[in-house]
Design a protein around this motif. Structure first.
Motif, PDB file in Angstrom:
ATOM      1  N   SER A  46      30.842  11.808  19.376  1.00 21.08           N
ATOM      2  CA  SER A  46      29.623  11.944  19.147  1.00 21.08           C
ATOM      3  C   SER A  46      28.866  11.334  20.626  1.00 21.08           C
ATOM      4  O   SER A  46      27.791  11.766  21.040  1.00 21.08           O
ATOM      5  N   LEU A  47      29.438  10.209  21.311  1.00 19.52           N
ATOM      6  CA  LEU A  47      28.797   9.849  22.473  1.00 19.52           C
ATOM      7  C   LEU A  47      28.712  11.005  23.592  1.00 19.52           C
ATOM      8  O   LEU A  47      27.675  11.223  24.412  1.00 19.52           O
ATOM      9  N   ALA A  48      29.926  11.796  23.735  1.00 23.01           N
ATOM     10  CA  ALA A  48      29.905  12.800  24.625  1.00 23.01           C
ATOM     11  C   ALA A  48      29.051  13.924  24.455  1.00 23.01           C
ATOM     12  O   ALA A  48      28.436  14.399  25.375  1.00 23.01           O
ATOM     13  N   ALA A  49      28.769  14.201  23.088  1.00 23.45           N
ATOM     14  CA  ALA A  49      27.932  15.195  22.761  1.00 23.45           C
ATOM     15  C   ALA A  49      26.662  14.948  22.806  1.00 23.45           C
ATOM     16  O   ALA A  49      25.790  15.966  23.304  1.00 23.45           O
ATOM     17  N   ALA A  50      25.872  13.812  22.745  1.00 27.76           N
ATOM     18  CA  ALA A  50      24.591  13.301  22.830  1.00 27.76           C
ATOM     19  C   ALA A  50      24.421  11.849  23.607  1.00 27.76           C
ATOM     20  O   ALA A  50      23.896  10.861  23.061  1.00 27.76           O
ATOM     21  N   PRO A  51      24.843  11.808  24.854  1.00 21.81           N
ATOM     22  CA  PRO A  51      24.877  10.383  25.465  1.00 21.81           C
ATOM     23  C   PRO A  51      23.469   9.981  25.751  1.00 21.81           C
ATOM     24  O   PRO A  51      23.182   8.746  25.496  1.00 21.81           O
ATOM     25  N   GLU A  52      22.337  10.771  25.769  1.00 25.65           N
ATOM     26  CA  GLU A  52      20.981  10.367  25.756  1.00 25.65           C
ATOM     27  C   GLU A  52      20.613   9.573  24.429  1.00 25.65           C
ATOM     28  O   GLU A  52      19.833   8.750  24.420  1.00 25.65           O
ATOM     29  N   THR A  53      21.127   9.904  23.476  1.00 30.87           N
ATOM     30  CA  THR A  53      20.829   9.504  22.143  1.00 30.87           C
ATOM     31  C   THR A  53      21.282   7.861  22.182  1.00 30.87           C
ATOM     32  O   THR A  53      20.611   6.984  21.394  1.00 30.87           O
ATOM     33  N   TYR A  54      22.150   7.600  22.651  1.00 31.58           N
ATOM     34  CA  TYR A  54      22.804   6.142  22.873  1.00 31.58           C
ATOM     35  C   TYR A  54      22.549   5.327  23.948  1.00 31.58           C
ATOM     36  O   TYR A  54      23.060   4.143  24.199  1.00 31.58           O
ATOM     37  N   THR A  58      24.476  -0.359  22.306  1.00 28.54           N
ATOM     38  CA  THR A  58      25.948  -1.156  22.260  1.00 28.54           C
ATOM     39  C   THR A  58      26.737  -0.341  21.565  1.00 28.54           C
ATOM     40  O   THR A  58      26.552   0.118  20.411  1.00 28.54           O
ATOM     41  N   VAL A  59      28.011   0.126  21.985  1.00 29.85           N
ATOM     42  CA  VAL A  59      28.916   0.894  21.001  1.00 29.85           C
ATOM     43  C   VAL A  59      30.338   0.119  21.266  1.00 29.85           C
ATOM     44  O   VAL A  59      30.677  -0.769  22.295  1.00 29.85           O
ATOM     45  N   ILE A  60      31.200   0.554  20.466  1.00 30.98           N
ATOM     46  CA  ILE A  60      32.620  -0.071  20.449  1.00 30.98           C
ATOM     47  C   ILE A  60      33.575   1.361  20.515  1.00 30.98           C
ATOM     48  O   ILE A  60      33.389   2.165  19.517  1.00 30.98           O
ATOM     49  N   LEU A  61      34.443   1.165  21.381  1.00 32.07           N
ATOM     50  CA  LEU A  61      35.422   2.230  21.641  1.00 32.07           C
ATOM     51  C   LEU A  61      36.730   1.537  21.856  1.00 32.07           C
ATOM     52  O   LEU A  61      36.597   0.489  22.459  1.00 32.07           O
ATOM     53  N   GLY A  62      37.858   2.386  21.660  1.00 34.92           N
ATOM     54  CA  GLY A  62      39.179   1.606  22.198  1.00 34.92           C
ATOM     55  C   GLY A  62      39.571   2.733  23.163  1.00 34.92           C
ATOM     56  O   GLY A  62      39.322   3.952  23.374  1.00 34.92           O
ATOM     57  N   GLY A  63      40.504   2.073  24.072  1.00 36.85           N
ATOM     58  CA  GLY A  63      41.410   3.158  24.730  1.00 36.85           C
ATOM     59  C   GLY A  63      42.576   2.573  25.394  1.00 36.85           C
ATOM     60  O   GLY A  63      42.820   1.164  25.350  1.00 36.85           O
ATOM     61  N   VAL A  64      42.881   3.188  26.596  1.00 39.71           N
ATOM     62  CA  VAL A  64      44.045   2.792  27.590  1.00 39.71           C
ATOM     63  C   VAL A  64      43.689   2.846  28.846  1.00 39.71           C
ATOM     64  O   VAL A  64      43.117   3.942  29.029  1.00 39.71           O
ATOM     65  N   VAL A  65      43.743   1.875  29.863  1.00 41.52           N
ATOM     66  CA  VAL A  65      43.315   2.244  31.054  1.00 41.52           C
ATOM     67  C   VAL A  65      44.332   3.021  31.808  1.00 41.52           C
ATOM     68  O   VAL A  65      45.595   2.903  31.965  1.00 41.52           O
ATOM     69  N   THR A 125      40.177  -2.657  23.171  1.00 36.55           N
ATOM     70  CA  THR A 125      38.983  -2.436  22.662  1.00 36.55           C
ATOM     71  C   THR A 125      37.580  -3.041  23.440  1.00 36.55           C
ATOM     72  O   THR A 125      37.513  -3.972  23.830  1.00 36.55           O
ATOM     73  N   VAL A 126      36.525  -2.072  23.386  1.00 42.15           N
ATOM     74  CA  VAL A 126      35.577  -2.315  24.477  1.00 42.15           C
ATOM     75  C   VAL A 126      34.353  -2.210  23.603  1.00 42.15           C
ATOM     76  O   VAL A 126      33.872  -1.012  23.110  1.00 42.15           O
ATOM     77  N   VAL A 127      33.483  -3.257  23.850  1.00 48.94           N
ATOM     78  CA  VAL A 127      32.193  -3.317  23.826  1.00 48.94           C
ATOM     79  C   VAL A 127      31.458  -2.953  24.828  1.00 48.94           C
ATOM     80  O   VAL A 127      31.392  -3.828  25.822  1.00 48.94           O
ATOM     81  N   GLY A 128      30.637  -2.067  24.820  1.00 52.49           N
ATOM     82  CA  GLY A 128      29.612  -1.597  25.990  1.00 52.49           C
ATOM     83  C   GLY A 128      28.334  -1.358  25.904  1.00 52.49           C
ATOM     84  O   GLY A 128      28.399  -0.536  24.570  1.00 52.49           O
ATOM     85  N   ARG A 129      27.575  -1.186  26.930  1.00 52.91           N
ATOM     86  CA  ARG A 129      26.308  -0.464  26.613  1.00 52.91           C
ATOM     87  C   ARG A 129      26.348   0.954  27.473  1.00 52.91           C
ATOM     88  O   ARG A 129      26.733   0.800  28.727  1.00 52.91           O
ATOM     89  N   VAL A 130      25.796   1.773  26.671  1.00 47.35           N
ATOM     90  CA  VAL A 130      25.974   3.088  27.390  1.00 47.35           C
ATOM     91  C   VAL A 130      24.686   3.077  28.490  1.00 47.35           C
ATOM     92  O   VAL A 130      23.563   2.944  28.155  1.00 47.35           O
ATOM     93  N   THR A 131      25.210   3.351  29.634  1.00 45.25           N
ATOM     94  CA  THR A 131      24.339   3.649  30.868  1.00 45.25           C
ATOM     95  C   THR A 131      23.728   5.175  30.869  1.00 45.25           C
ATOM     96  O   THR A 131      23.996   5.881  30.137  1.00 45.25           O
ATOM     97  N   ASP A 132      22.776   5.227  31.622  1.00 42.71           N
ATOM     98  CA  ASP A 132      21.753   6.408  31.902  1.00 42.71           C
ATOM     99  C   ASP A 132      22.824   7.245  32.469  1.00 42.71           C
ATOM    100  O   ASP A 132      23.366   7.122  33.660  1.00 42.71           O
ATOM    101  N   GLN A 133      23.169   8.436  31.864  1.00 44.46           N
ATOM    102  CA  GLN A 133      24.077   9.379  32.240  1.00 44.46           C
ATOM    103  C   GLN A 133      23.479   9.916  33.633  1.00 44.46           C
ATOM    104  O   GLN A 133      24.474  10.745  34.332  1.00 44.46           O
ATOM    105  N   LYS A 134      22.376   9.943  33.893  1.00 41.00           N
ATOM    106  CA  LYS A 134      21.714  10.711  35.068  1.00 41.00           C
ATOM    107  C   LYS A 134      21.619   9.762  36.277  1.00 41.00           C
ATOM    108  O   LYS A 134      21.354  10.118  37.253  1.00 41.00           O
ATOM    109  N   GLU A 135      22.310   8.538  36.100  1.00 42.66           N
ATOM    110  CA  GLU A 135      22.098   7.296  36.902  1.00 42.66           C
ATOM    111  C   GLU A 135      23.178   7.976  38.164  1.00 42.66           C
ATOM    112  O   GLU A 135      24.193   8.406  37.768  1.00 42.66           O
ATOM    113  N   ALA A 136      22.903   7.421  39.470  1.00 43.57           N
ATOM    114  CA  ALA A 136      24.152   7.842  40.367  1.00 43.57           C
ATOM    115  C   ALA A 136      25.566   7.157  39.909  1.00 43.57           C
ATOM    116  O   ALA A 136      25.309   5.824  39.432  1.00 43.57           O
TER     117      ALA A 136
END
Length: 186
Positions: A46-54, A58-65, A125-136
Motif C-alpha cells: 500500500s505504501l509503494a502504490a500510493a506514497p503521497e497518501t502516507y 507514521t507507519v510500522i514495517l518489518g524487515g532485514v537490513v 521492526t521499524v516505526v518511521g515517518r514517510v518522507t516526501d518521495q519527491k525530496e532529493a
C-alpha cells in the motif's frame, strides 16, 4: 482476629495477578504510543502504490537490513520487507515474489546513537515517518522504493540469542536542522 494465612494467600494472588499484567502489557514488541500514532494496516504494497497518501504519516514495517550507506552522521539502511504479525514481529513472507517481497529505505539521523549491537539483529521492526518521495535522495536510492525517517527501531535476534534491543529518536524530528542539497557554503 485477623486471618493471617488468608491475608498471605490474598497478597500472593494479588502479586501474581500484577506480575501477569506487567508481563502482558509491558513486554510488547513496540511501545503503545507508536502503535497509536501509526496508520493502521499499512503494508509495503500500500505504501509503494500510493506514497503521497502516507507522506508525513507514521507507519510500522518489518524487515532485514541488506545494505547500509553512511552520509556524514546520517545512515541510510536498505531493508528487504518482512511482513509483521499481530505482535509487530517481522517474519518471512509466504511468497517471495510480488510487492510485499520488495525493499524500502530508512534514514537514521545520527548513526552514533544506535545501540552498539544493532548490526547483529536478524530482523527489525521499524516505526518511521514517510518522507516526501519527491525530496532529493542519494543516487543509490531508487524513486520506486519508499523512504522512512526513523522514529523507533526494535531489533530481533536469531532464536534466543542476546541481540535484542531498541532505538528511539531522542529529539523531535520537527526541530532537526537540515541543509538543502547543493547549499553547503561553498
Amino acid at each position: 482476629e485477623v486471618d493471617v494465612m488468608g491475608l498471605i494467600a490474598l497478597t500472593a494472588r494479588l502479586l501474581a495477578g500484577l506480575t501477569g499484567l506487567v508481563l502482558v502489557t509491558g513486554c510488547g514488541a513496540l511501545p503503545s504510543r507508536y502503535i497509536q500514532q501509526a496508520e493502521p494496516g499499512v503494508t509495503l504494497t500500500s505504501l509503494a502504490a500510493a506514497p503521497e497518501t502516507y507522506q508525513g504519516k507514521t507507519v510500522i514495517l518489518g524487515g532485514v537490513v541488506v545494505d547500509q550507506q553512511q552520509q556524514g552522521p546520517r545512515l541510510w539502511l536498505h531493508l528487504k520487507n518482512r511482513p509483521l504479525d499481530k505482535d509487530y514481529r517481522p517474519h518471512r513472507p509466504t511468497i517471495n515474489e510480488g510487492p510485499e517481497a520488495g525493499y524500502y529505505w530508512v534514514v537514521v539521523p545520527d548513526a552514533s546513537l544506535l545501540p552498539p549491537k544493532w548490526k547483529q539483529w536478524a530482523r527489525i521492526t521499524v516505526v518511521g515517518r514517510v518522507t516526501d518521495q519527491k525530496e532529493a535522495r542519494p543516487t543509490m536510492v531508487p524513486a520506486s522504493e519508499p523512504v522512512l525517517g526513523l522514529v523507533f527501531m526494535r531489533g530481533w535476534a536469531m532464536g534466543n540469542a542476546q541481540g535484542k534491543g531498541a532505538w528511539e529518536e531522542s529529539v523531535d524530528a520537527n526541530y532537526l536542522l537540515s541543509v538543502p542539497e547543493g547549499l553547503h557554503g561553498e
